[in-house]
Design a protein around this motif. Structure first.
Motif, PDB file in Angstrom:
ATOM      1  N   ILE A   1       0.863  -1.177   0.000  1.00 21.35           N
ATOM      2  CA  ILE A   1       0.000   0.000   0.000  1.00 21.35           C
ATOM      3  C   ILE A   1       0.904   1.233   0.000  1.00 21.35           C
ATOM      4  O   ILE A   1       1.790   1.365   0.850  1.00 21.35           O
ATOM      5  N   ILE A   2       0.666   2.115  -0.969  1.00 18.52           N
ATOM      6  CA  ILE A   2       1.429   3.367  -1.068  1.00 18.52           C
ATOM      7  C   ILE A   2       0.469   4.518  -0.782  1.00 18.52           C
ATOM      8  O   ILE A   2      -0.583   4.623  -1.422  1.00 18.52           O
ATOM      9  N   ASN A   3       0.827   5.353   0.179  1.00 18.51           N
ATOM     10  CA  ASN A   3       0.017   6.524   0.507  1.00 18.51           C
ATOM     11  C   ASN A   3       0.851   7.772   0.227  1.00 18.51           C
ATOM     12  O   ASN A   3       1.950   7.929   0.753  1.00 18.51           O
ATOM     13  N   ASN A   4       0.332   8.632  -0.642  1.00 20.23           N
ATOM     14  CA  ASN A   4       0.996   9.885  -1.004  1.00 20.23           C
ATOM     15  C   ASN A   4       0.205  11.051  -0.432  1.00 20.23           C
ATOM     16  O   ASN A   4      -1.011  11.122  -0.623  1.00 20.23           O
ATOM     17  N   LEU A   5       0.892  11.946   0.241  1.00 20.58           N
ATOM     18  CA  LEU A   5       0.264  13.119   0.822  1.00 20.58           C
ATOM     19  C   LEU A   5       1.006  14.354   0.326  1.00 20.58           C
ATOM     20  O   LEU A   5       2.221  14.474   0.522  1.00 20.58           O
ATOM     21  N   LEU A   6       0.284  15.230  -0.340  1.00 20.87           N
ATOM     22  CA  LEU A   6       0.848  16.497  -0.807  1.00 20.87           C
ATOM     23  C   LEU A   6       0.504  17.577   0.204  1.00 20.87           C
ATOM     24  O   LEU A   6      -0.658  17.700   0.612  1.00 20.87           O
ATOM     25  N   LEU A   7       1.492  18.356   0.596  1.00 26.73           N
ATOM     26  CA  LEU A   7       1.314  19.387   1.614  1.00 26.73           C
ATOM     27  C   LEU A   7       1.684  20.755   1.066  1.00 26.73           C
ATOM     28  O   LEU A   7       2.761  20.929   0.481  1.00 26.73           O
ATOM     29  N   LYS A   8       0.794  21.719   1.269  1.00 24.98           N
ATOM     30  CA  LYS A   8       1.099  23.119   0.991  1.00 24.98           C
ATOM     31  C   LYS A   8       1.061  23.834   2.332  1.00 24.98           C
ATOM     32  O   LYS A   8       0.063  23.770   3.055  1.00 24.98           O
ATOM     33  N   LEU A   9       2.156  24.490   2.675  1.00 24.80           N
ATOM     34  CA  LEU A   9       2.284  25.137   3.974  1.00 24.80           C
ATOM     35  C   LEU A   9       1.828  26.588   3.919  1.00 24.80           C
ATOM     36  O   LEU A   9       1.892  27.235   2.862  1.00 24.80           O
ATOM     37  N   ARG A  10       1.397  27.100   5.060  1.00 19.87           N
ATOM     38  CA  ARG A  10       1.011  28.519   5.128  1.00 19.87           C
ATOM     39  C   ARG A  10       2.241  29.408   4.973  1.00 19.87           C
ATOM     40  O   ARG A  10       2.225  30.381   4.233  1.00 19.87           O
ATOM     41  N   ASN A  11       3.302  29.075   5.707  1.00 15.93           N
ATOM     42  CA  ASN A  11       4.571  29.799   5.600  1.00 15.93           C
ATOM     43  C   ASN A  11       5.462  28.984   4.670  1.00 15.93           C
ATOM     44  O   ASN A  11       5.960  27.930   5.054  1.00 15.93           O
ATOM     45  N   ARG A  12       5.684  29.495   3.467  1.00 11.45           N
ATOM     46  CA  ARG A  12       6.344  28.707   2.434  1.00 11.45           C
ATOM     47  C   ARG A  12       7.820  29.053   2.266  1.00 11.45           C
ATOM     48  O   ARG A  12       8.407  28.779   1.227  1.00 11.45           O
TER      49      ARG A  12
ATOM     50  N   ILE B   1       5.650  19.878  -0.321  1.00 18.35           N
ATOM     51  CA  ILE B   1       6.252  18.602   0.075  1.00 18.35           C
ATOM     52  C   ILE B   1       5.331  17.465  -0.341  1.00 18.35           C
ATOM     53  O   ILE B   1       4.106  17.587  -0.255  1.00 18.35           O
ATOM     54  N   ILE B   2       5.938  16.360  -0.772  1.00 15.59           N
ATOM     55  CA  ILE B   2       5.196  15.122  -0.928  1.00 15.59           C
ATOM     56  C   ILE B   2       5.726  14.131   0.102  1.00 15.59           C
ATOM     57  O   ILE B   2       6.935  13.941   0.227  1.00 15.59           O
ATOM     58  N   LEU B   3       4.792  13.553   0.848  1.00 12.40           N
ATOM     59  CA  LEU B   3       5.111  12.495   1.806  1.00 12.40           C
ATOM     60  C   LEU B   3       4.650  11.184   1.187  1.00 12.40           C
ATOM     61  O   LEU B   3       3.484  11.037   0.835  1.00 12.40           O
ATOM     62  N   ILE B   4       5.585  10.251   1.045  1.00  8.72           N
ATOM     63  CA  ILE B   4       5.284   8.938   0.473  1.00  8.72           C
ATOM     64  C   ILE B   4       5.549   7.905   1.562  1.00  8.72           C
ATOM     65  O   ILE B   4       6.677   7.782   2.047  1.00  8.72           O
ATOM     66  N   THR B   5       4.500   7.182   1.940  1.00 12.61           N
ATOM     67  CA  THR B   5       4.633   6.145   2.959  1.00 12.61           C
ATOM     68  C   THR B   5       4.175   4.813   2.376  1.00 12.61           C
ATOM     69  O   THR B   5       3.277   4.769   1.538  1.00 12.61           O
ATOM     70  N   LYS B   6       4.815   3.733   2.846  1.00 12.26           N
ATOM     71  CA  LYS B   6       4.522   2.393   2.323  1.00 12.26           C
ATOM     72  C   LYS B   6       4.208   1.437   3.463  1.00 12.26           C
ATOM     73  O   LYS B   6       4.882   1.455   4.497  1.00 12.26           O
ATOM     74  N   PHE B   7       3.204   0.586   3.211  1.00 13.57           N
ATOM     75  CA  PHE B   7       2.706  -0.357   4.206  1.00 13.57           C
ATOM     76  C   PHE B   7       2.425  -1.691   3.540  1.00 13.57           C
ATOM     77  O   PHE B   7       2.142  -1.753   2.343  1.00 13.57           O
TER      78      PHE B   7
END
Length: 95
Positions: free
Chosen positions: A2-13, A53-59
Motif C-alpha cells: 500500500i502506497i500513501n501519497n500526501l501532498l502538503l502546501k504550507l502557510r509559511n512557504r 512537500i510530498i510524503l510517500i509512505t509504504k505499508f
C-alpha cells in the motif's frame, strides 16, 4: 504493498519552514513498526498553486496504514503538520 501519497502546501512557504517540516515528517522513520518506508521530498519547482512537500509512505496492508494513522508518533507529527498546513491532497493505492 500500500502506497500513501500526501501532498502538503504550507502557510509559511519559506525554505527554512519547508525544510523543518520535512525533517519532522522524516522523524517517524524507524519509530513505527508497520511503516515499511517513508520519503518526504521538497518540490524543486515552487509556485503559487504547487504543493511544497510530498510524503510517500509504504505499508504491507491497509490495516497497517490504519495502525500507522493511530500510532502516537504519527499523531504527534500530525499535530505539528496541522499547525503549519494550508492545504493537502492525498492518493492511496495498491501495488
Amino acid at each position: 504493498m500500500i502506497i500513501n501519497n500526501l501532498l502538503l502546501k504550507l502557510r509559511n512557504r519559506d525554505t527554512d519552514n519547508i525544510k523543518k517540516t520535512q525533517e519532522i515528517l522524516l522523524s517517524m522513520r524507524g519509530k513505527i513498526e508497520v511503516l515499511k518506508d517513508i520519503q518526504a521530498e521538497i518540490n524543486i519547482r515552487p509556485g503559487g498553486s504547487n504543493y511544497d512537500i510530498i510524503l510517500i509512505t509504504k505499508f504491507s496492508t491497509l490495516e497497517d496504514l490504519d495502525k500507522y494513522l493511530a500510532h502516537p508518533k504519527h499523531l504527534e507529527v500530525a499535530q505539528f503538520i496541522g499547525s503549519v498546513l494550508d492545504t493537502q491532497a492525498s492518493v492511496c493505492y495498491k501495488l
